[in-house]
Structures are given as C-alpha cells and as structure tokens.
Design a protein around this motif. Sequence first.
Motif, PDB file in Angstrom:
ATOM      1  N   GLN A 172      10.898  -0.401  11.241  1.00  0.00           N
ATOM      2  CA  GLN A 172       9.578  -0.912  10.868  1.00  0.00           C
ATOM      3  C   GLN A 172       8.961  -0.041   9.774  1.00  0.00           C
ATOM      4  OE1 GLN A 172       6.835  -2.017  14.024  1.00  0.00           O
ATOM      5  NE2 GLN A 172       8.519  -2.427  15.439  1.00  0.00           N
ATOM      6  N   ARG A 173       9.168   1.255   9.850  1.00  0.00           N
ATOM      7  CA  ARG A 173       8.686   2.153   8.788  1.00  0.00           C
ATOM      8  C   ARG A 173       9.288   1.764   7.444  1.00  0.00           C
ATOM      9  NH1 ARG A 173       4.224   5.429   9.322  1.00  0.00           N
ATOM     10  NH2 ARG A 173       4.191   6.425  11.362  1.00  0.00           N
ATOM     11  N   ARG A 174      10.570   1.445   7.438  1.00  0.00           N
ATOM     12  CA  ARG A 174      11.230   1.055   6.196  1.00  0.00           C
ATOM     13  C   ARG A 174      10.634  -0.238   5.638  1.00  0.00           C
ATOM     14  NH1 ARG A 174      16.379   3.533   5.442  1.00  0.00           N
ATOM     15  NH2 ARG A 174      16.987   4.820   7.223  1.00  0.00           N
ATOM     16  N   VAL A 175      10.368  -1.184   6.535  1.00  0.00           N
ATOM     17  CA  VAL A 175       9.791  -2.459   6.095  1.00  0.00           C
ATOM     18  C   VAL A 175       8.425  -2.235   5.460  1.00  0.00           C
ATOM     19  CG1 VAL A 175       8.953  -4.718   6.847  1.00  0.00           C
ATOM     20  CG2 VAL A 175      11.076  -3.795   7.796  1.00  0.00           C
ATOM     21  N   GLU A 176       7.622  -1.353   6.058  1.00  0.00           N
ATOM     22  CA  GLU A 176       6.297  -1.099   5.503  1.00  0.00           C
ATOM     23  C   GLU A 176       6.391  -0.469   4.115  1.00  0.00           C
ATOM     24  OE1 GLU A 176       2.043   0.368   7.213  1.00  0.00           O
ATOM     25  OE2 GLU A 176       3.707   1.763   7.477  1.00  0.00           O
ATOM     26  N   ILE A 177       7.346   0.437   3.923  1.00  0.00           N
ATOM     27  CA  ILE A 177       7.530   1.036   2.604  1.00  0.00           C
ATOM     28  C   ILE A 177       8.033  -0.007   1.617  1.00  0.00           C
ATOM     29  CG2 ILE A 177       8.861   2.743   1.291  1.00  0.00           C
ATOM     30  CD1 ILE A 177       8.782   4.536   3.776  1.00  0.00           C
ATOM     31  N   ALA A 178       8.952  -0.880   2.065  1.00  0.00           N
ATOM     32  CA  ALA A 178       9.446  -1.945   1.188  1.00  0.00           C
ATOM     33  C   ALA A 178       8.312  -2.861   0.749  1.00  0.00           C
ATOM     34  CB  ALA A 178      10.534  -2.750   1.905  1.00  0.00           C
ATOM     35  N   ASN A 190      -0.261   4.604  11.353  1.00  0.00           N
ATOM     36  CA  ASN A 190       0.291   3.690  12.356  1.00  0.00           C
ATOM     37  C   ASN A 190       0.785   2.450  11.620  1.00  0.00           C
ATOM     38  OD1 ASN A 190      -0.538   5.338  14.610  1.00  0.00           O
ATOM     39  ND2 ASN A 190      -2.630   4.628  14.217  1.00  0.00           N
ATOM     40  N   VAL A 191       2.041   2.092  11.847  1.00  0.00           N
ATOM     41  CA  VAL A 191       2.651   0.973  11.128  1.00  0.00           C
ATOM     42  C   VAL A 191       1.800  -0.275  11.264  1.00  0.00           C
ATOM     43  CG1 VAL A 191       4.653  -0.542  10.998  1.00  0.00           C
ATOM     44  CG2 VAL A 191       4.976   1.896  11.385  1.00  0.00           C
ATOM     45  N   ARG A 192       1.517  -0.915  10.133  1.00  0.00           N
ATOM     46  CA  ARG A 192       0.693  -2.135  10.129  1.00  0.00           C
ATOM     47  C   ARG A 192       1.472  -3.270   9.495  1.00  0.00           C
ATOM     48  NH1 ARG A 192      -5.460  -0.145   8.541  1.00  0.00           N
ATOM     49  NH2 ARG A 192      -5.590   1.548  10.082  1.00  0.00           N
ATOM     50  N   LEU A 193       2.315  -3.884  10.283  1.00  0.00           N
ATOM     51  CA  LEU A 193       3.063  -5.052   9.850  1.00  0.00           C
ATOM     52  C   LEU A 193       2.488  -6.298  10.504  1.00  0.00           C
ATOM     53  CD1 LEU A 193       6.740  -3.716  10.138  1.00  0.00           C
ATOM     54  CD2 LEU A 193       5.357  -3.927   8.062  1.00  0.00           C
ATOM     55  N   PHE A 194       2.842  -7.464   9.963  1.00  0.00           N
ATOM     56  CA  PHE A 194       2.526  -8.733  10.619  1.00  0.00           C
ATOM     57  C   PHE A 194       3.630  -8.962  11.646  1.00  0.00           C
ATOM     58  CE2 PHE A 194       0.963  -9.125   6.189  1.00  0.00           C
ATOM     59  CZ  PHE A 194      -0.395  -9.165   6.466  1.00  0.00           C
ATOM     60  N   GLY A 195       3.370  -8.512  12.868  1.00  0.00           N
ATOM     61  CA  GLY A 195       4.417  -8.418  13.870  1.00  0.00           C
ATOM     62  C   GLY A 195       5.122  -9.712  14.197  1.00  0.00           C
ATOM     63  N   ASP A 196       4.406 -10.830  14.157  1.00  0.00           N
ATOM     64  CA  ASP A 196       5.000 -12.110  14.531  1.00  0.00           C
ATOM     65  C   ASP A 196       5.717 -12.788  13.366  1.00  0.00           C
ATOM     66  OD1 ASP A 196       4.118 -11.946  17.171  1.00  0.00           O
ATOM     67  OD2 ASP A 196       2.153 -12.794  16.664  1.00  0.00           O
ATOM     68  N   PRO A 227      13.471  -1.758  15.633  1.00  0.00           N
ATOM     69  CA  PRO A 227      13.185  -0.396  16.090  1.00  0.00           C
ATOM     70  C   PRO A 227      12.108   0.234  15.207  1.00  0.00           C
ATOM     71  CG  PRO A 227      15.554  -0.760  15.881  1.00  0.00           C
ATOM     72  CD  PRO A 227      14.881  -1.939  15.258  1.00  0.00           C
ATOM     73  N   TYR A 228      11.424   1.227  15.769  1.00  0.00           N
ATOM     74  CA  TYR A 228      10.285   1.815  15.061  1.00  0.00           C
ATOM     75  C   TYR A 228      10.669   2.350  13.683  1.00  0.00           C
ATOM     76  CZ  TYR A 228       6.165   4.660  14.153  1.00  0.00           C
ATOM     77  OH  TYR A 228       5.045   5.202  13.582  1.00  0.00           O
ATOM     78  N   LEU A 258       0.976   5.969  -1.891  1.00  0.00           N
ATOM     79  CA  LEU A 258       0.418   6.903  -0.919  1.00  0.00           C
ATOM     80  C   LEU A 258       1.100   6.661   0.423  1.00  0.00           C
ATOM     81  CD1 LEU A 258      -1.745   6.660  -3.229  1.00  0.00           C
ATOM     82  CD2 LEU A 258      -3.466   7.163  -1.507  1.00  0.00           C
ATOM     83  N   LEU A 259       1.744   7.691   0.949  1.00  0.00           N
ATOM     84  CA  LEU A 259       2.475   7.598   2.209  1.00  0.00           C
ATOM     85  C   LEU A 259       1.757   8.442   3.256  1.00  0.00           C
ATOM     86  CD1 LEU A 259       6.124   8.054   0.850  1.00  0.00           C
ATOM     87  CD2 LEU A 259       4.982   5.895   1.435  1.00  0.00           C
ATOM     88  N   ASP A 260       1.266   7.786   4.310  1.00  0.00           N
ATOM     89  CA  ASP A 260       0.506   8.479   5.352  1.00  0.00           C
ATOM     90  C   ASP A 260       1.414   8.723   6.559  1.00  0.00           C
ATOM     91  OD1 ASP A 260      -1.373   9.523   7.066  1.00  0.00           O
ATOM     92  OD2 ASP A 260      -2.869   7.973   6.721  1.00  0.00           O
ATOM     93  N   GLU A 261       1.903   9.949   6.691  1.00  0.00           N
ATOM     94  CA  GLU A 261       2.778  10.392   7.774  1.00  0.00           C
ATOM     95  C   GLU A 261       3.980   9.456   7.966  1.00  0.00           C
ATOM     96  OE1 GLU A 261       1.260  12.097  11.307  1.00  0.00           O
ATOM     97  OE2 GLU A 261      -0.751  12.371  10.489  1.00  0.00           O
ATOM     98  N   PRO A 262       4.787   9.255   6.935  1.00  0.00           N
ATOM     99  CA  PRO A 262       5.934   8.339   7.053  1.00  0.00           C
ATOM    100  C   PRO A 262       7.018   8.829   8.002  1.00  0.00           C
ATOM    101  CG  PRO A 262       6.067   9.571   5.007  1.00  0.00           C
ATOM    102  CD  PRO A 262       4.715   9.871   5.599  1.00  0.00           C
ATOM    103  N   ALA A 263       7.051  10.143   8.295  1.00  0.00           N
ATOM    104  CA  ALA A 263       8.088  10.685   9.177  1.00  0.00           C
ATOM    105  C   ALA A 263       7.690  10.680  10.641  1.00  0.00           C
ATOM    106  CB  ALA A 263       8.453  12.109   8.756  1.00  0.00           C
ATOM    107  N   ALA A 264       6.454  10.283  10.941  1.00  0.00           N
ATOM    108  CA  ALA A 264       5.975  10.285  12.330  1.00  0.00           C
ATOM    109  C   ALA A 264       6.837   9.364  13.186  1.00  0.00           C
ATOM    110  CB  ALA A 264       4.519   9.849  12.389  1.00  0.00           C
ATOM    111  N   GLY A 265       7.345   9.882  14.290  1.00  0.00           N
ATOM    112  CA  GLY A 265       8.135   9.083  15.211  1.00  0.00           C
ATOM    113  C   GLY A 265       9.593   8.918  14.837  1.00  0.00           C
TER     114      GLY A 265
END
Length: 277
Positions: free
Chosen positions: A158-164, A87-93, A154-155, A175-182
């Motif tokens: 957000q995945r790209r930002v987490e990988i960046a 599940n994407v874990r970014l600092f949303g704000d 968009p979701y 280590l990539l945990d289900e990067p294609a989910a969603g």
Amino acid sequence: MTALLEVKDLRLAFGGVKAVDGLSFDVGESEIVSVIGPNGAGKTSAFNCITGFYRPSGGRITIGGADVTRMRTSAIAARGVSRTFQNVRLFGDLPVLDNVRAGTHLWLRQHVFDALLHTPRYRRSEQQATDEAHRWLDFVGLRGDRTGAARNLPYGEQRRVEIARALARRPRLLLLDEPAAGLNHGEKLELLDLIRRIRGLGIGIVLIEHDMGLVMEVSERVVVLNFGREIADGTPEQVRRDPAVIEAYLGSDEDDEVPGGRGPTGAAGEETARADA
C-alpha cells in the motif's frame, strides 16, 4: 539559481502552542532533504503548511520562485507539489490501478461532453491514464494484484501504491511523510533504492522520517526541529555530531532531574497539544 522550494521564517500557532516557530530551509532540484525531530517537533505541521492544508501564521513559502504561502491546496499541487501521508490514505475499496489513475487528473485533459458520450478523445485519455498508472506501478516495484481493492494489499505494498499515485501527478517536488513507518528491513532497503531513483528523475524530495539509519544514508541535507524551532541544518555528518541535536534526542543531565524537561520524556507531554505526529 532559484531553489525549487524555499521556506523562510515559517510560523504556525494553534492558540498558544507554537507548532512551527521560525523554520527556514530550501530544496533544490534532484536534492533530498530530510526534516527530523522528536515526536511533536512540528514536522508534519510544516508539511501541511507547504502543501496548503494549514495556513501559516507567518513566514513565506515559494515554489520555483512563486509565492504559494496563501494559495489553496489545489493551486499548490498544480505547481508541481505532491505528497504522501504518515498514515496511508488510499481509496481502499477502489482497485489499485484506479488509485494511481486518480493521480493523473492534474494533467489529463478531459471534457464533460467527451466523458458523457465516450468519444474517441475520451477513450484515448482513459487509456493514457491507465498506461501512466501501470508505468508508475512498475517504477515503484509493486508485486501485488493491480485489479483488486487497494485495502487487500499488504501494508508495505500500500505504501508503494501511495508513492506511485503521488508520482502519477508528475511532480517537481515530492514530500514523503514517514514512508518507512511499518516496513520491515528488506522493505526499507527497497524504499531507499526507490527514493534514489525518484531523485534520479530530477524530482526534489523532502522526507520526514524517524528511521535515522535511512535518513543518514539517503539525505544530502538534514534539518532538525525541536518544539517547533529549527536547531540544526547541515549534512548528515554535521547533524549527527551537533550537540543541540544530541540533546534533543537523548536529553541532558538536567532533564533527568526535572520532570517535563526537554528530552524525549518531556517532549511526549507536549505531543498531544501540537496536532503533529
């Protein structure tokens, strides 16, 4: 040659439940290894052991030949290990750019005195972090706004930002945990290309993924878990034809007759007890 990552007889138990039971595999530089299995098989639990979130019940984990089995998460990260989450874990704000800048803290050299007084050295390091963040956002192909809050993307972005952010830590092992989910079909094709480009940087990659098309296309080796135990380790073609793997995913004739068998229906009954996605 010393493996970048080596996992030997890894074990993890939650009370009487064996989440990981004797897992062994290794990953070399610039190698892509996928860890797959039905829900509740122990995949994310293994990731959490490798990155120090869980302390294994037994076994040994080495990074570049150094034993990290009992190390803190921060110490393991400092040895060049970075990850994303199911599940994407970014600092949303926070702005997108600041999310990626946060990944530079492991190698960026700043002192409290410089930060308090905003010395020239502090300003240079801040600019370096900003430049690095832009570089990795360019690398992952982020098309959205970099100054707005991360939660507004968009979701898929957000995945790209987490990988960046993970790449901004300059890892040797990712280590990539289900990067294609969603992700939709087009986004998955872009992810496939991104994973290959990351491998081209000399980074070893361990991938947890349920999309078997992506796994078979991008992986050099595939490790298969079922109920915490390793049941196969080989090339995608070898794993695709392995009878134990076919049974784990599709079940056997006996499983159809016995409630709670070893097929996907039976596995789902164990899923809630395993603290693993």
